[in-house]
Structures are given as C-alpha cells and as structure tokens.
Write a protein that holds these residues in place. Structure first.
Motif, short mmCIF file in Angstrom:
data_model
loop_
_atom_site.label_atom_id
_atom_site.label_comp_id
_atom_site.label_asym_id
_atom_site.label_seq_id
_atom_site.Cartn_x
_atom_site.Cartn_y
_atom_site.Cartn_z
N TYR A 79 0.83 -1.21 0.00
CA TYR A 79 0.00 0.00 0.00
C TYR A 79 0.87 1.26 0.00
O TYR A 79 0.63 2.18 -0.79
CB TYR A 79 -0.92 -0.01 1.23
CG TYR A 79 -1.53 1.34 1.53
CD1 TYR A 79 -2.58 1.84 0.77
CD2 TYR A 79 -1.03 2.13 2.56
CE1 TYR A 79 -3.13 3.08 1.03
CE2 TYR A 79 -1.57 3.38 2.84
CZ TYR A 79 -2.63 3.85 2.07
OH TYR A 79 -3.16 5.09 2.33
N LEU A 80 1.88 1.30 0.85
CA LEU A 80 2.75 2.48 0.93
C LEU A 80 3.48 2.71 -0.39
O LEU A 80 3.61 3.86 -0.85
CB LEU A 80 3.74 2.32 2.08
CG LEU A 80 3.12 2.35 3.49
CD1 LEU A 80 4.13 1.89 4.54
CD2 LEU A 80 2.61 3.75 3.83
N GLN A 132 -8.14 -9.70 3.25
CA GLN A 132 -7.78 -9.48 1.85
C GLN A 132 -8.37 -8.16 1.34
O GLN A 132 -9.31 -7.62 1.91
CB GLN A 132 -8.27 -10.65 1.01
CG GLN A 132 -7.67 -11.99 1.44
CD GLN A 132 -6.16 -12.02 1.31
OE1 GLN A 132 -5.60 -12.02 0.21
NE2 GLN A 132 -5.46 -12.04 2.44
N PRO A 133 -7.83 -7.62 0.23
CA PRO A 133 -8.27 -6.29 -0.24
C PRO A 133 -9.61 -6.29 -0.95
O PRO A 133 -10.14 -5.22 -1.27
CB PRO A 133 -7.14 -5.89 -1.20
CG PRO A 133 -6.56 -7.17 -1.69
CD PRO A 133 -6.66 -8.11 -0.54
N TRP A 134 -10.18 -7.46 -1.21
CA TRP A 134 -11.50 -7.57 -1.84
C TRP A 134 -12.44 -8.22 -0.84
O TRP A 134 -12.22 -9.36 -0.43
CB TRP A 134 -11.41 -8.38 -3.13
CG TRP A 134 -10.42 -7.80 -4.09
CD1 TRP A 134 -9.11 -8.18 -4.26
CD2 TRP A 134 -10.64 -6.71 -4.99
NE1 TRP A 134 -8.51 -7.41 -5.22
CE2 TRP A 134 -9.42 -6.49 -5.69
CE3 TRP A 134 -11.74 -5.91 -5.29
CZ2 TRP A 134 -9.28 -5.50 -6.65
CZ3 TRP A 134 -11.61 -4.92 -6.26
CH2 TRP A 134 -10.39 -4.73 -6.92
N ARG A 178 -7.31 -0.16 3.98
CA ARG A 178 -7.45 0.42 2.64
C ARG A 178 -7.78 -0.64 1.59
O ARG A 178 -7.04 -0.82 0.60
CB ARG A 178 -6.19 1.21 2.24
CG ARG A 178 -5.72 2.24 3.25
CD ARG A 178 -6.85 3.08 3.84
NE ARG A 178 -7.49 3.94 2.85
CZ ARG A 178 -8.80 4.24 2.89
NH1 ARG A 178 -9.58 3.74 3.82
NH2 ARG A 178 -9.31 5.04 1.97
N PRO A 179 -8.88 -1.36 1.78
CA PRO A 179 -9.28 -2.36 0.78
C PRO A 179 -9.64 -1.70 -0.54
O PRO A 179 -9.96 -0.51 -0.60
CB PRO A 179 -10.49 -3.02 1.43
CG PRO A 179 -11.04 -2.00 2.38
CD PRO A 179 -9.84 -1.27 2.89
N GLN A 213 -20.53 4.29 4.64
CA GLN A 213 -19.18 4.12 5.17
C GLN A 213 -18.15 4.09 4.05
O GLN A 213 -17.04 4.63 4.20
CB GLN A 213 -19.11 2.84 6.00
CG GLN A 213 -19.73 2.95 7.37
CD GLN A 213 -18.85 3.71 8.34
OE1 GLN A 213 -18.84 4.95 8.36
NE2 GLN A 213 -18.10 2.99 9.14
N GLY A 214 -18.48 3.44 2.94
CA GLY A 214 -17.56 3.45 1.81
C GLY A 214 -17.34 4.87 1.30
O GLY A 214 -16.21 5.28 1.02
N TYR A 215 -18.42 5.62 1.17
CA TYR A 215 -18.32 7.02 0.74
C TYR A 215 -17.51 7.84 1.73
O TYR A 215 -16.59 8.58 1.36
CB TYR A 215 -19.74 7.59 0.62
CG TYR A 215 -19.81 9.04 0.25
CD1 TYR A 215 -19.71 9.45 -1.09
CD2 TYR A 215 -19.98 10.02 1.22
CE1 TYR A 215 -19.78 10.79 -1.43
CE2 TYR A 215 -20.04 11.35 0.89
CZ TYR A 215 -19.94 11.75 -0.43
OH TYR A 215 -20.01 13.07 -0.77
N ARG A 216 -17.82 7.68 3.00
CA ARG A 216 -17.17 8.46 4.06
C ARG A 216 -15.69 8.12 4.19
O ARG A 216 -14.85 9.02 4.38
CB ARG A 216 -17.90 8.18 5.37
CG ARG A 216 -17.26 8.72 6.62
CD ARG A 216 -18.12 8.41 7.85
NE ARG A 216 -17.39 8.75 9.05
CZ ARG A 216 -16.93 7.86 9.93
NH1 ARG A 216 -17.13 6.57 9.73
NH2 ARG A 216 -16.26 8.25 11.00
N LEU A 217 -15.34 6.86 4.08
CA LEU A 217 -13.97 6.40 4.33
C LEU A 217 -13.20 6.11 3.05
O LEU A 217 -12.12 5.54 3.09
CB LEU A 217 -14.00 5.16 5.23
CG LEU A 217 -14.72 5.38 6.57
CD1 LEU A 217 -14.87 4.07 7.32
CD2 LEU A 217 -13.98 6.41 7.42
N ARG A 218 -13.78 6.52 1.90
CA ARG A 218 -13.10 6.44 0.60
C ARG A 218 -12.74 5.02 0.20
O ARG A 218 -11.64 4.71 -0.25
CB ARG A 218 -11.83 7.28 0.59
CG ARG A 218 -12.01 8.78 0.48
CD ARG A 218 -12.52 9.41 1.73
NE ARG A 218 -12.27 10.86 1.80
CZ ARG A 218 -12.69 11.64 2.77
NH1 ARG A 218 -13.40 11.14 3.76
NH2 ARG A 218 -12.40 12.93 2.75
#
Length: 491
Positions: free
Chosen positions: A99-100, A204-206, A303-304, A419-424
């Motif tokens: 991610y970084l 996992q990211p998904w 950060r999924p 939450q998806g909208y708020r936390l991107r």
C-alpha cells in the motif's frame, strides 16, 4: 521553529528506501517497548528516559515544492493539491508495504517532492505490542499498573476528523498525508482481531459483507473447490486462525473446518488468500446498521480496494419474485447511525465500475441476458432501516417509501455504502429478495429453506465474480467521486 523541524529526518532516495526505513524504525520501537514490558513484568524495573524515547511511532514526511501551477492528475489519489509539508505517523509498515509503495511511487515520479523518514513524537501505546495478551497472565501486574508506567491508549488521538471533514486544513502544520494515522490504525487492527476471530494480516483487499451464515457455508465450499484447482489461491483462513492449505486431503480439510468455533466471534471472517495478494475476505456481519458501521470502521484502515454487500432484503414491488436480485443504484438511509457525521440528505453516488461489474457478473452466473436479466435483476433505491419491525409503522413509513421509489428494504446496505463514501472505499450492493412483507409473501420454514438452498450459492458466486471483474480493472476503480476538496495525498 516547528516541532517537526526540530527532529531529525532522513531523506529517502526511493519509495522502497522510505518503506524500509519506516519498517526498521517501527521494529526498533516495538522491540524496545516489548523488552521493557517483559522486564517490568518479571522484575518491576521501570524503563529510563533513554528507553522511553524509543517508544514512538515512525513518521513519514513529504515536502512538496511547486513553482507555478500544481501539475494536473486524473488519479483519485497519489497527488498533492498544494505546496507544503505533509506528514503521517505509520504503524506496521512491513505489513502495509505494498500500500505504501502504491502511494509513494507515483507521488515521487510525478511531483517535485522530497520524502523523509524519522521518529515522531507520538508514543506507541503498550497494548499494541502485546500480541496474545497471555504475557500478563499470572504476573500479578494489572493493566492499570502498566498504564501508569508505559504509554497507554489515548482515544483523543485516534479520530476520524480528516475523513469526516472536520480537520482544520487552513491552519494545519504539517498537512495530513493519509486519512488515518498510526494510533487510529492500531486501534482498528486490534478490534478486527476481536470481532472477526482471525489475525488482521489475513484480511484481503477484496471484501464481501453478508448478513446471513448460509453465505459462509457456500464460501467455504467455494474455497475448497478453488484450492483443489490449479488457481491463484493458496489457502483459506477461518475464525480462530484455522488454516486449510492448497492440496490438503479432502478428509483432513473437512475435519479442520468441522472444528472451527465461529460462534465465539461477533462477526467471524473467512479469508481466501491468493499468492498475488488479491484474495477475497467474507465477513458475516450479522443484522443491523450498528454492526455494519462497526466492522467497516475497522476494515477501512486496511485500505481495501472494494467492499460489496451481498445479503437478503425484503422486496417492495409486486412485480418482484422471491429469489430476484436488487442492484442498488441509490440508498434511502433511515438507519440513523451516521447522521451526525454524514447527514442522510448527502447523496451517495453509484460507482459506475462497481455497478457494471455486478450487472455483468449477474449475467455471467445466471446465464440470462436482455429482458430475462432485467426481469430477474431490478435496479433502484434500497431503503435501510435501524428497526427490523418497521412494518408495524407502515402507515407512517408508506409516504417515505412511496417518495423514494424504493424497491427493497434491509438493515445494512445504506450504512455500508455510506461508510464506503465516508472512508473512501469503493462500495456496491447486490441483494436477494427473500420475502415481500407488503404482499403477504413472508418467510415460512419450508419455503424459506428451499429458497436458501436454491439462491444463496448463485448469489455468492455473483459477488465473487464481480470482485474478479473489478480486480482486472483496478486502476480505474478508485473513483474521484469519493474525494473531497481537502484531501490527503494517500488514498
């Protein structure tokens, strides 16, 4: 001279060098704190001032100098909006390495930035370096005593002010580099372990979120199937950190699965891990918006790439049939749980990439196209309540349902999308109609079981297929629709 200028930072020549330095500093800090804890527990020896100065998070700092206009970028992230210094404390940089790197590489390539790494002034709370909690057993040392001797959790330092638009950007020095700092991330990492029953590193990211355990049964079957095939998946991790490896004998795998005590955990998680790092996690969040907000608050720090809600709903239209699907294009939020930070009059945009992936996945899995698919897959507004027995207020609720043109009702989807909208975090919803409360089609034991056996397997396959389609278009997934005026460079 500001506080950040008075500390020593080392310039990183590359993104890889920056992450390596962060990992080294974090390892030094956590090792020093762990050793001091063990010494105190065994001999009541308190750390000295020199040792205490090591118990700090590493910090990543980015200085952007711009002569003229800021270069334009079509990316939703990995870009700076104004000249200045950006900084964030970092935890677990080795685990967050990919991610970084994904954030730093394009920033260092496309902008005139100097990246530096150093030790922050923020202490690492001692609970965040205790892995199992068994260290205190039988020692006679209480948590309260340790909190008097070592840095302890400071909840005032773990906030969502940046995500919620409450951060004072005009007077910031430095600007925030990411949505979440180290204290906020560590807080959620520990909560994930508590609620899901497995290590946070397995997530996992998904991500698929569901409100019914039968989806878990099907996910485990799917996991066993792909682990027997020549696929990219290498193992499945179940609650309690129980592992089923690729190539494991069927009998052995079933014996392991049969011993999983998933009911010990409030929101058990199941992880299908891929060798390319793009695996799938399923979390059974149970029923209600409180659970939905709780788990997504914590999953967001990882950060999924996307989370999808797949669960059951009540159909609100006469033309719907039990087993039909609802693809949410809009949400009417009457869950109440986020009203203070994201009022319900704020629109939640449908993300085109996610919507198309869900629709195409439904076509692939059902084998239906055109009018046949439209009859089975209804798009429209999903109404999310916080009251399971909303039908008892039908006279009061009917005007709102009528005005919203809602086609389905549930208790989680609006919260998860908000939450998806708020936390991107990109989000989407595909629900399956399990009853029609306004048309006397309710869940009766016999018909309900027949429906579940028929519908759940297909529904889960659509969710998994949609994530696979999104994985193939990752570069276009992270949408600028989720970004505000004042936004950190990292997504």
């Amino acid at each position: 001279m500001t506080a950040i200028e008075s500390r020593t930072f080392t310039v990183a020549a590359s993104a890889e060098a920056a992450v390596d330095q962060l990992a080294e500093l974090h390892a030094q800090a956590t090792t020093a704190l762990n050793q001091a804890l063990k010494r105190y527990i065994s001999a009541r020896t308190e750390p000295n001032a020199a040792e205490r100065s090591l118990f700090r998070y590493p910090e990543l700092r980015l200085t952007y100098q711009c002569h003229g206009e800021v270069p334009a970028s079509t990316r939703a992230y990995a870009k700076v909006q104004a000249p200045g210094v950006y900084a964030v404390t970092v935890t677990q940089p080795a685990a967050f390495r990919n991610y970084l790197l994904d954030q730093l590489r394009p920033l260092m390539r496309d902008f005139n930035v100097q990246v530096e790494v150093g030790m922050s002034e923020r202490n690492i709370p001692y609970p965040y370096v205790i892995e199992q909690g068994d260290e205190l057993a039988g020692s006679g040392v209480t948590a309260a005593e340790l909190a008097r001797v070592f840095p302890s959790t400071d909840l005032s330092a773990a906030t969502d002010d940046i995500a919620d638009g409450l951060y004072d950007w005009e007077n910031a020095d430095p600007y925030p580099l990411a949505l979440f700092d180290a204290a906020r991330v560590d807080f959620s990492l520990r909560r994930l372990v508590h609620y899901t029953g497995s290590g946070w590193r397995h997530v996992q990211p998904w991500i698929l979120l569901t409100n019914y355990h039968r989806y878990v049964d099907q996910f485990i079957r799917h996991g066993l199937d792909v682990l027997r095939e020549d696929s990219r998946f290498v193992r499945m991790v179940l609650p309690g950190n129980v592992v089923v490896e690729r190539g494991m004998d069927e009998g052995e795998a079933q014996a392991i699965i049969g011993g999983v005590l998933w009911h010990r955990y409030q929101m058990p998680a199941y992880h299908l891990i891929a060798e390319d790092g793009h695996g799938i996690t399923l979390v059974n969040i149970g029923v209600g918006p409180s659970n939905a907000k709780n788990i997504t608050d914590h999953l967001a720090v990882l950060r999924p790439h996307c989370w999808l809600m797949i669960g059951h709903c009540g159909g609100l239209r006469q033309s719907q049939s039990i087993g039909d699907y609802v693809l949410a294009h809009a949400y009417m939020r009457r869950d109440g749980i986020l009203d203070r930070v994201l009022p319900p009059n704020i629109p939640l945009p449908a993300l085109a990439e996610v919507q198309l992936a869900l629709q195409n996945a439904a076509a692939q899995i059902t084998g239906e196209q055109g009018d046949a698919l439209k009859k089975r897959l209804r798009t429209g507004t999903v109404l999310t309540y916080d009251d399971r027995n909303w039908e008892l207020r039908w006279a009061q609720e009917r005007p709102f349902i009528n005005l919203s043109r809602a086609v389905a009702v549930d208790m989680e989807s609006g919260t998860i999308a908000a939450q998806g909208y708020r936390l991107r975090v990109p989000y989407g919803t595909l629900l399956c109609v399990s009853d029609k409360p306004l048309h006397s089609e309710i869940k009766l034991p016999g018909s309900a079981n027949a429906f579940y056996e028929r519908a759940v397997t297909q529904h889960l396959k659509i969710g998994i297929c949609a994530l696979e389609l999104l994985r193939c278009q990752l570069n276009s997934l992270h949408s600028r629709k989720l970004r505000s005026f004042d936004e950190p460079p990292f997504r």
